[in-house]
Design a protein around this motif. Structure first.
Motif, mmCIF file in Angstrom:
data_model
loop_
_atom_site.group_PDB
_atom_site.id
_atom_site.type_symbol
_atom_site.label_atom_id
_atom_site.label_comp_id
_atom_site.label_asym_id
_atom_site.label_seq_id
_atom_site.Cartn_x
_atom_site.Cartn_y
_atom_site.Cartn_z
ATOM 1 N N LEU A 5 0.851 -1.180 0.000
ATOM 2 C CA LEU A 5 0.000 0.000 0.000
ATOM 3 C C LEU A 5 0.885 1.227 0.000
ATOM 4 C CD1 LEU A 5 -2.833 1.270 0.293
ATOM 5 C CD2 LEU A 5 -2.562 1.066 2.748
ATOM 6 N N TYR A 6 0.754 2.073 -1.006
ATOM 7 C CA TYR A 6 1.543 3.298 -1.099
ATOM 8 C C TYR A 6 0.602 4.478 -0.945
ATOM 9 C CZ TYR A 6 4.421 7.056 -2.844
ATOM 10 O OH TYR A 6 5.105 8.237 -2.962
ATOM 11 N N LEU A 7 0.886 5.312 0.024
ATOM 12 C CA LEU A 7 0.062 6.493 0.259
ATOM 13 C C LEU A 7 0.948 7.720 0.280
ATOM 14 C CD1 LEU A 7 -1.969 5.084 3.270
ATOM 15 C CD2 LEU A 7 -2.733 5.264 0.916
ATOM 16 N N GLN A 8 0.629 8.722 -0.523
ATOM 17 C CA GLN A 8 1.355 9.977 -0.479
ATOM 18 C C GLN A 8 0.509 10.953 0.309
ATOM 19 O OE1 GLN A 8 2.210 11.812 -4.203
ATOM 20 N NE2 GLN A 8 3.642 13.247 -3.303
ATOM 21 N N MET A 9 1.078 11.484 1.366
ATOM 22 C CA MET A 9 0.322 12.358 2.253
ATOM 23 C C MET A 9 0.675 13.804 2.002
ATOM 24 S SD MET A 9 1.086 9.759 5.189
ATOM 25 C CE MET A 9 2.666 9.761 4.399
ATOM 26 N N VAL A 10 -0.333 14.631 1.922
ATOM 27 C CA VAL A 10 -0.142 16.052 1.691
ATOM 28 C C VAL A 10 -0.766 16.805 2.859
ATOM 29 C CG1 VAL A 10 -0.657 17.970 0.152
ATOM 30 C CG2 VAL A 10 -0.253 15.690 -0.789
ATOM 31 N N GLY A 11 -0.061 17.768 3.406
ATOM 32 C CA GLY A 11 -0.606 18.605 4.468
ATOM 33 C C GLY A 11 -0.625 17.965 5.839
ATOM 34 N N VAL A 12 0.161 16.914 6.032
ATOM 35 C CA VAL A 12 0.122 16.213 7.308
ATOM 36 C C VAL A 12 0.569 17.100 8.453
ATOM 37 C CG1 VAL A 12 2.413 15.213 7.043
ATOM 38 C CG2 VAL A 12 0.773 14.125 8.521
ATOM 39 N N ILE A 13 1.554 17.957 8.225
ATOM 40 C CA ILE A 13 2.051 18.812 9.297
ATOM 41 C C ILE A 13 1.088 19.959 9.570
ATOM 42 C CG2 ILE A 13 3.895 20.434 9.904
ATOM 43 C CD1 ILE A 13 5.836 18.547 8.557
ATOM 44 N N VAL A 14 0.372 20.397 8.556
ATOM 45 C CA VAL A 14 -0.530 21.532 8.713
ATOM 46 C C VAL A 14 -1.697 21.205 9.630
ATOM 47 C CG1 VAL A 14 -2.074 23.105 7.501
ATOM 48 C CG2 VAL A 14 0.117 22.473 6.486
ATOM 49 N N ASN A 15 -2.352 20.075 9.406
ATOM 50 C CA ASN A 15 -3.548 19.818 10.201
ATOM 51 C C ASN A 15 -3.580 18.455 10.876
ATOM 52 O OD1 ASN A 15 -4.247 18.004 8.208
ATOM 53 N ND2 ASN A 15 -5.603 19.412 7.159
ATOM 54 N N GLY A 16 -2.662 17.579 10.578
ATOM 55 C CA GLY A 16 -2.616 16.278 11.221
ATOM 56 C C GLY A 16 -3.718 15.324 10.777
ATOM 57 N N PHE A 17 -4.721 15.788 10.070
ATOM 58 C CA PHE A 17 -5.859 14.963 9.674
ATOM 59 C C PHE A 17 -5.444 13.832 8.742
ATOM 60 C CE2 PHE A 17 -9.432 14.007 6.836
ATOM 61 C CZ PHE A 17 -10.341 13.552 7.763
ATOM 62 N N SER A 18 -4.530 14.112 7.835
ATOM 63 C CA SER A 18 -4.118 13.100 6.870
ATOM 64 C C SER A 18 -3.571 11.854 7.542
ATOM 65 C CB SER A 18 -3.063 13.659 5.916
ATOM 66 O OG SER A 18 -3.597 14.691 5.147
ATOM 67 N N TRP A 19 -2.801 12.020 8.597
ATOM 68 C CA TRP A 19 -2.258 10.853 9.293
ATOM 69 C C TRP A 19 -3.354 10.025 9.934
ATOM 70 C CZ3 TRP A 19 2.016 8.501 8.511
ATOM 71 C CH2 TRP A 19 3.119 9.192 8.037
ATOM 72 N N THR A 20 -4.374 10.697 10.454
ATOM 73 C CA THR A 20 -5.493 9.965 11.049
ATOM 74 C C THR A 20 -6.155 9.089 10.002
ATOM 75 O OG1 THR A 20 -5.885 11.781 12.583
ATOM 76 C CG2 THR A 20 -7.662 10.217 12.307
ATOM 77 N N VAL A 21 -6.369 9.629 8.829
ATOM 78 C CA VAL A 21 -6.990 8.878 7.734
ATOM 79 C C VAL A 21 -6.087 7.722 7.308
ATOM 80 C CG1 VAL A 21 -7.752 9.008 5.333
ATOM 81 C CG2 VAL A 21 -8.331 10.844 6.915
ATOM 82 N N HIS A 45 9.564 18.154 13.198
ATOM 83 C CA HIS A 45 8.391 18.984 13.449
ATOM 84 C C HIS A 45 7.952 18.892 14.905
ATOM 85 C CE1 HIS A 45 4.008 19.840 13.465
ATOM 86 N NE2 HIS A 45 4.433 20.865 12.761
ATOM 87 N N ASP A 46 7.649 20.012 15.497
ATOM 88 C CA ASP A 46 7.188 20.088 16.897
ATOM 89 C C ASP A 46 8.170 19.374 17.836
ATOM 90 O OD1 ASP A 46 5.517 20.755 19.039
ATOM 91 O OD2 ASP A 46 4.275 18.973 18.777
ATOM 92 N N ASN A 47 9.456 19.680 17.634
ATOM 93 C CA ASN A 47 10.523 19.088 18.459
ATOM 94 C C ASN A 47 10.506 17.560 18.450
ATOM 95 O OD1 ASN A 47 11.666 21.562 19.295
ATOM 96 N ND2 ASN A 47 10.031 21.800 20.799
ATOM 97 N N GLY A 48 10.083 16.963 17.353
ATOM 98 C CA GLY A 48 10.076 15.513 17.214
ATOM 99 C C GLY A 48 8.809 14.836 17.701
ATOM 100 N N ASN A 49 7.880 15.615 18.278
ATOM 101 C CA ASN A 49 6.648 15.024 18.810
ATOM 102 C C ASN A 49 5.755 14.431 17.730
ATOM 103 O OD1 ASN A 49 7.226 15.613 21.541
ATOM 104 N ND2 ASN A 49 6.541 17.717 21.234
ATOM 105 N N THR A 50 5.680 15.101 16.576
ATOM 106 C CA THR A 50 4.848 14.588 15.480
ATOM 107 C C THR A 50 5.357 13.221 15.035
ATOM 108 O OG1 THR A 50 4.357 16.827 14.750
ATOM 109 C CG2 THR A 50 3.997 15.077 13.152
ATOM 110 N N TRP A 51 6.675 13.131 14.808
ATOM 111 C CA TRP A 51 7.262 11.863 14.369
ATOM 112 C C TRP A 51 7.075 10.778 15.423
ATOM 113 C CZ3 TRP A 51 8.241 8.729 10.807
ATOM 114 C CH2 TRP A 51 9.084 7.654 11.004
ATOM 115 N N GLU A 52 7.278 11.118 16.686
ATOM 116 C CA GLU A 52 7.131 10.132 17.750
ATOM 117 C C GLU A 52 5.708 9.574 17.793
ATOM 118 O OE1 GLU A 52 7.660 9.692 22.596
ATOM 119 O OE2 GLU A 52 8.309 11.520 21.608
ATOM 120 N N THR A 53 4.722 10.450 17.642
ATOM 121 C CA THR A 53 3.322 10.017 17.647
ATOM 122 C C THR A 53 3.038 9.086 16.469
ATOM 123 O OG1 THR A 53 2.614 12.039 18.749
ATOM 124 C CG2 THR A 53 0.926 10.816 17.540
ATOM 125 N N ILE A 54 3.464 9.484 15.277
ATOM 126 C CA ILE A 54 3.219 8.677 14.076
ATOM 127 C C ILE A 54 3.929 7.331 14.186
ATOM 128 C CG2 ILE A 54 3.676 8.521 11.589
ATOM 129 C CD1 ILE A 54 3.296 11.637 11.569
#
Length: 87
Positions: A5-21, A45-54
């Motif tokens: 499964l290949y997914l290209q995500m756009v705007g993930v840092i802006v609103n975080g919604f894409s990662w949820t989907v 991003h966000d001192n590494g918090n975004t990456w850690e969550t994902i």
């Protein structure tokens, strides 16, 4: 047969919604392998918090996460555009 499964995500840092989907899709379809691509700064991003969550959520779904930042110029293509690839 292996699922890929290949997914290209756009705007993930802006609103975080894409990662949820994306995570919802992975949870429902449970592909054996996943390749994700995003901006190189995702890990910082966000001192590494975004990456850690994902990363943690992907691990919770049963994925062993490996990542690398690469650019087309590393493969002889005359373009500098660093991206993070998550497998």
């Amino acid at each position: 047969r292996r699922k890929l499964l290949y997914l290209q995500m756009v705007g993930v840092i802006v609103n975080g919604f894409s990662w949820t989907v994306v995570l919802d899709i992975l949870e429902v379809h449970k592909p054996r392998y996943v390749i994700l691509e995003n901006v190189a700064n995702l890990k910082g991003h966000d001192n590494g918090n975004t990456w850690e969550t994902i990363s943690n959520k992907l691990n919770d779904l049963g994925y062993s996460v490996k990542d690398e930042i690469i650019s087309p110029h590393q493969f002889g293509i005359p373009q500098h555009r660093k991206r993070i690839y998550i497998v």
